[in-house]
Enzyme design. Sequence first.
Site, short mmCIF file in Angstrom:
data_model
loop_
_atom_site.label_atom_id
_atom_site.label_comp_id
_atom_site.label_asym_id
_atom_site.label_seq_id
_atom_site.Cartn_x
_atom_site.Cartn_y
_atom_site.Cartn_z
N LYS A 19 28.55 58.10 41.13
CA LYS A 19 27.47 58.88 40.51
C LYS A 19 27.24 60.11 41.39
O LYS A 19 26.78 59.97 42.54
CB LYS A 19 26.20 58.03 40.40
CG LYS A 19 24.96 58.78 39.91
CD LYS A 19 23.83 57.81 39.64
CE LYS A 19 22.47 58.47 39.56
NZ LYS A 19 22.30 59.38 38.44
N THR A 22 22.45 63.96 39.31
CA THR A 22 21.25 63.35 38.74
C THR A 22 20.58 64.41 37.87
O THR A 22 20.63 65.59 38.19
CB THR A 22 20.30 62.83 39.84
OG1 THR A 22 19.15 62.23 39.22
CG2 THR A 22 19.84 63.91 40.80
N GLU A 72 27.85 60.73 35.89
CA GLU A 72 26.79 59.72 36.06
C GLU A 72 27.37 58.30 35.99
O GLU A 72 26.64 57.32 36.05
CB GLU A 72 25.74 59.86 34.95
CG GLU A 72 24.86 61.09 35.07
CD GLU A 72 23.55 60.80 35.80
OE1 GLU A 72 23.43 59.74 36.44
OE2 GLU A 72 22.65 61.64 35.71
#
Length: 109
Positions: A19, A22, A72
């Site tokens: 990931k 954000t 993500e």
Amino acid sequence: MTEITFYQCFQTNILNGTKTITIRDASEKDFAIGSIVDVFTYEQHQWFAKIKILAITPISYHQLNDTHASQENMTLPELKQVIRDIYPNTDQLYVIHYQLVNEEERCRQ
Ligand SMILES: CC(=O)Nc1cc[nH]c(=O)n1
């Protein structure tokens, strides 16, 4: 801004490097590019990493695409659902690109 929180469910993916972005609303868009930020869990406020802020780009909810989903570590439908759950009434969002800071590397700089 010198810290950021993530839901615990994202912790493993942040730490294993799957990931790398954000997506936040305007209240969290003002990190300095290049700054190193402490990362805490949202639920317990437990520190678990440092990240370097690489870029922050505005995006609308409808512009979210497969690249964002992959960054993500989700499918696009999963990402859109997660973002709608967190920000039910917000269309203007910001993609924060970051890099996990390795403590040893940081000491060498
Ligand atoms: C705590 C919190 O808001 N966490 C979020 C929100 C959006 N994206 C994300 O990765 N984490």
